[in-house]
Design a protein around this motif. Structure first.
Motif, short mmCIF file in Angstrom:
data_model
loop_
_atom_site.label_atom_id
_atom_site.label_comp_id
_atom_site.label_asym_id
_atom_site.label_seq_id
_atom_site.Cartn_x
_atom_site.Cartn_y
_atom_site.Cartn_z
N PHE A 1 0.83 -1.20 0.00
CA PHE A 1 0.00 0.00 0.00
C PHE A 1 0.87 1.26 0.00
CE2 PHE A 1 -2.42 3.28 2.34
CZ PHE A 1 -3.48 3.41 1.46
N ILE A 2 1.89 1.27 0.82
CA ILE A 2 2.82 2.40 0.87
C ILE A 2 3.51 2.58 -0.48
CG2 ILE A 2 5.01 3.19 1.87
CD1 ILE A 2 4.00 2.05 4.57
N TYR A 3 3.96 1.49 -1.06
CA TYR A 3 4.63 1.54 -2.36
C TYR A 3 3.69 2.13 -3.42
CZ TYR A 3 6.83 0.05 -6.70
OH TYR A 3 7.37 0.03 -7.96
N GLU A 4 2.47 1.60 -3.50
CA GLU A 4 1.51 2.08 -4.50
C GLU A 4 1.14 3.54 -4.27
OE1 GLU A 4 0.46 0.61 -7.28
OE2 GLU A 4 1.70 -1.13 -6.83
N SER A 5 0.94 3.91 -3.01
CA SER A 5 0.60 5.30 -2.70
C SER A 5 1.70 6.24 -3.14
CB SER A 5 0.36 5.46 -1.20
OG SER A 5 -0.76 4.72 -0.78
N ASN A 6 2.94 5.86 -2.90
CA ASN A 6 4.07 6.72 -3.26
C ASN A 6 4.25 6.86 -4.76
OD1 ASN A 6 4.69 7.39 -0.65
ND2 ASN A 6 6.21 5.78 -0.40
N ASN A 7 3.61 6.00 -5.53
CA ASN A 7 3.67 6.10 -6.98
C ASN A 7 2.47 6.86 -7.55
OD1 ASN A 7 6.15 4.79 -7.72
ND2 ASN A 7 5.24 2.92 -6.94
N GLY A 8 1.62 7.36 -6.66
CA GLY A 8 0.46 8.13 -7.08
C GLY A 8 0.70 9.62 -6.96
N HIS A 9 -0.38 10.37 -6.79
CA HIS A 9 -0.29 11.83 -6.77
C HIS A 9 -0.88 12.48 -5.52
CE1 HIS A 9 0.95 11.76 -10.95
NE2 HIS A 9 -0.06 10.95 -11.20
N ASP A 10 -1.57 11.69 -4.67
CA ASP A 10 -2.31 12.30 -3.58
C ASP A 10 -1.89 11.87 -2.18
OD1 ASP A 10 -4.10 13.75 -5.31
OD2 ASP A 10 -5.09 11.85 -5.73
N ILE A 11 -1.31 10.68 -2.06
CA ILE A 11 -0.98 10.12 -0.75
C ILE A 11 0.46 9.64 -0.78
CG2 ILE A 11 -1.55 8.31 0.91
CD1 ILE A 11 -4.38 8.28 -0.60
#
Length: 123
Positions: free
Chosen positions: A95-105
């Motif tokens: 979840f942390i990995y995916e979030s860090n590859n996004g734009h909001d979290i």
């Protein structure tokens, strides 16, 4: 609780400072974003993981999903900074990995990196 504005790259971030947890449930998260919006007008929030209930980091509790969805729905972006090395949950790490590859979290280890993510990333 104090909210300090940090400006970088012509973008402001609200840094939340407190000596006690600020986000303990969905309602307290909503209270925080409304306070930040009212007091600063800023849509970027940087907050220490120490100010968030530990249950947030247990993904099966559903708390993280509820809170983060509300933040995004209201047009906010958040960077949670702190030491995540003690967490062994693969779903949380993913979840942390995916979030860090996004734009909001974002999840970072320092306030400096949190502000950098929020001020350097375009939506």
């Amino acid at each position: 609780m104090q909210i300090q504005k940090i400006k970088r790259n012509n973008t402001e971030t609200a840094h939340v400072v407190s000596d006690m947890p600020v986000i303990t449930d969905t309602q307290s998260a909503l209270d925080l974003i409304m306070t930040v919006d009212y007091e600063t007008g800023v849509k970027n929030i940087a907050i220490s993981k120490e100010l968030i209930a530990e249950r947030f980091f247990i993904l099966s509790s559903g708390l993280a999903g509820e809170i983060l969805q509300k933040l995004v729905n209201y047009g906010f972006r958040i960077a949670i900074y702190g030491d995540y090395s003690s967490y062994t949950s693969k779903p949380l790490k993913d979840f942390i990995y995916e979030s860090n590859n996004g734009h909001d979290i974002f999840f970072t280890d320092t306030l400096e990196k949190a502000v950098e993510k929020l001020t350097a990333t375009e939506r």
